[in-house]
Design a protein around this motif. Structure first.
Motif, mmCIF file in Angstrom:
data_model
loop_
_atom_site.group_PDB
_atom_site.id
_atom_site.type_symbol
_atom_site.label_atom_id
_atom_site.label_comp_id
_atom_site.label_asym_id
_atom_site.label_seq_id
_atom_site.Cartn_x
_atom_site.Cartn_y
_atom_site.Cartn_z
ATOM 1 N N THR A 231 23.316 4.027 -17.226
ATOM 2 C CA THR A 231 22.067 3.270 -17.347
ATOM 3 C C THR A 231 20.867 4.180 -17.048
ATOM 4 N N GLU B 11 26.847 -1.112 -20.944
ATOM 5 C CA GLU B 11 27.846 -2.132 -20.628
ATOM 6 C C GLU B 11 28.708 -2.430 -21.851
ATOM 7 N N ARG C 208 17.588 -3.979 -13.342
ATOM 8 C CA ARG C 208 18.506 -2.983 -12.783
ATOM 9 C C ARG C 208 19.358 -3.591 -11.665
ATOM 10 N N GLY C 209 20.610 -3.201 -11.672
ATOM 11 C CA GLY C 209 21.526 -3.727 -10.667
ATOM 12 C C GLY C 209 21.971 -5.153 -10.991
HETATM 13 N N1 ASP Z 1 24.109 -0.925 -15.360
HETATM 14 C C1 ASP Z 1 23.001 -1.613 -14.776
HETATM 15 C C2 ASP Z 1 22.279 -0.739 -13.790
HETATM 16 O O1 ASP Z 1 22.701 0.380 -13.525
HETATM 17 C C3 ASP Z 1 23.402 -2.910 -14.148
HETATM 18 C C4 ASP Z 1 24.372 -2.781 -12.991
HETATM 19 O O2 ASP Z 1 25.147 -1.842 -12.925
HETATM 20 O O3 ASP Z 1 24.382 -3.681 -12.161
HETATM 21 O O4 ASP Z 1 21.277 -1.133 -13.277
#
Ligand code: ASP
Ligand code: MG
Length: 447
Positions: A42, A120, A195-196
């Motif tokens: 990401t 993803e 993010r996240g």
């Molecule tokens: N891949 C996304 C990120 O790095 C979402 C996640 O991993 O939660 O933010």
């Protein structure tokens, strides 16, 4: 049904994909497996977007090609059969092509969302192919078929529930794979949960299917009682209430996305935090039946800025705090801690992007002082006011540490105070000594 979510490091390499597969295989219940992008991907997609926005196509293309090469090499090592690797090549080619075509167009906000979604989509496809190779029957679901947000970016829970049950009913398997993070917005375009956001996806999916448990698999053994980077002999907290977890999530955002607690809590679904690399460790269970315990955990957050507004006009005046809050609202900056005296208000923020504008406007209300490089120390547990001795146990050891602000009584589960970041490690260690030594000894005796 249970939901198992694996973060970026858990699917960060061939070896780790295999670990995840064995965890999935060992889980005998019906399950939905939610995956993040492979670790680092990401971030790479963000930098590709940045380059494209700056019209730096050639560098963006270099990164796009390098990412594709990485994927091909992972696929090659992961998938032993020619058939599996062949299928992977077709999928990877498609994703490579998507990024390349985006790089040829004018870079729009929508293109950025498309770029961000690829991580993803790829990780779940590779994982599905690997499960096929293991002859583990599973169905790959596209989160874009059921994950929806409204015009404010908020999940449309009823729609998610309706769609996901229809999608699940189309398959005869007991293992489903899907993407975290990605969704569709009001305009039916590809979007994401920020993010996240994969933890949030897992929690929303868990609530939508009324899962019996949501498991969040990362690279640490659940929530620790203190920060293992700075304190020796920390241990993972066996259980937490949702309220305690919500207080801690802001601080330990690395392990659990703060927002992600909400759907699980509202639907009363236990959340189990587990370590992909040590599946035998019990991890941390967040549920509403957690035994009441005085002090549960300590966490710290750095890069905090404190702003003090001092004004004699505040003395017995009403509407003063409202005016101050309006300044922060106008600049979309959230306030984390706040304390007031008769003539002054101190508050903290962690996003300083609008600090200059905010302090300029606050000058109309009084003298402003700004302190930066501070850390919030958060102590979570059952700290309700009728518990005697908790505050003295906390502050006794800290007699030599200057404390800038204290916030207590906001909730029953948290006491926070603000110190210079240079004092943080000392504070975490002093508190550990004073608050957990007995618990640590007990654990040792039991072990
Ligand atoms: N891949 C996304 C990120 O790095 C979402 C996640 O991993 O939660 O933010
Ligand atoms: Mg994460």
């Amino acid at each position: 049904m249970i939901v198992l979510k694996f973060g970026g490091t858990s699917v960060g390499s061939v070896e780790n994909f295999k670990k995840v597969a064995s965890i999935v295989q060992d889980c005998k219940e019906n399950k939905i497996v939610v995956l993040s992008a492979m670790s680092g991907v990401t971030n790479t997609l963000v930098s590709i977007s940045d380059l494209l926005r700056a019209s730096n196509r050639s560098e963006a293309l270099q990164k796009i090609d390098a990412l594709n090469e990485k994927y091909v090499s992972v696929a090659k090592d992961l998938l032993e059969s020619d058939e599996g690797f062949y299928k992977a090549q077709i999928i990877l080619k498609k994703h490579h092509q998507i990024l390349k075509s985006v790089s040829e167009e004018v870079f729009t906000a929508q293109n950025e969302k498309i770029v961000m979604a690829q991580g993803e989509l790829v990780s779940t496809n590779l994982f599905q192919l690997y499960l096929e190779e293991l002859a583990l029957e599973s169905a790959l679901l596209s989160a874009l078929d059921f994950m929806f947000i409204d015009q404010h970016g908020e999940p449309k829970s009823a729609l998610i529930k309706d769609r996901i049950s229809k999608v699940l009913a189309n398959h005869q398997v007991t293992t489903f794979i899907t993407q975290g993070f990605i969704c569709r917005n009001e305009a039916n375009q590809i979007d994401n949960l920020n993010r996240g956001g994969s933890d949030y996806s897992a929690s929303l999916i868990g609530a939508a299917v009324n899962a019996s448990q949501i498991q969040i698999w990362t690279d640490i053994d659940g929530m620790h009682n203190n920060d293992p980077r700075y304190v020796d002999q920390t241990f993972s907290v066996q259980e937490l209430s949702f309220d305690e977890a919500a207080e801690l999530a802001y601080f330990g955002a690395k392990i659990l996305h703060p927002q992600s607690i909400i759907p699980a809590q509202e639907s009363n679904i236990p959340v189990l935090l587990k370590n992909t690399f040590k599946p035998e460790s019990a991890g941390t269970l967040i549920h509403n039946k957690a035994k009441v315990q005085k002090i549960r955990a300590i966490a710290a957050k750095d890069s905090i800025t404190a702003i003090k507004i001092k004004s004699y006009r505040m003395l017995m005046a009403y509407g003063f705090i409202k005016k101050i809050f309006e300044v922060f609202e106008e600049h979309k900056t959230s306030i984390d801690m706040i304390t007031t005296s008769e003539v002054a208000v101190s508050l903290t923020i962690d996003d300083t992007s609008k600090l200059h504008e905010i302090t300029n406007e606050l000058q109309a209300f009084g003298n402003i002082e700004v302190d930066s490089d501070l850390s919030i120390i958060c102590i979570a547990g059952d700290l309700s006011q009728n518990k005697k001795g908790v505050t003295s146990a906390i502050f006794d050891g800290l007699r030599n540490i200057p404390i800038r602000m204290i916030s207590y009584g906001g909730s029953n589960y948290n006491l926070s105070f603000l110190v210079k970041t240079t004092d943080k490690i000392a504070v975490l260690n002093i508190l550990n000594e004073g608050l957990f030594k007995e618990v640590a000894l007990e654990e040792e005796i039991q072990a």
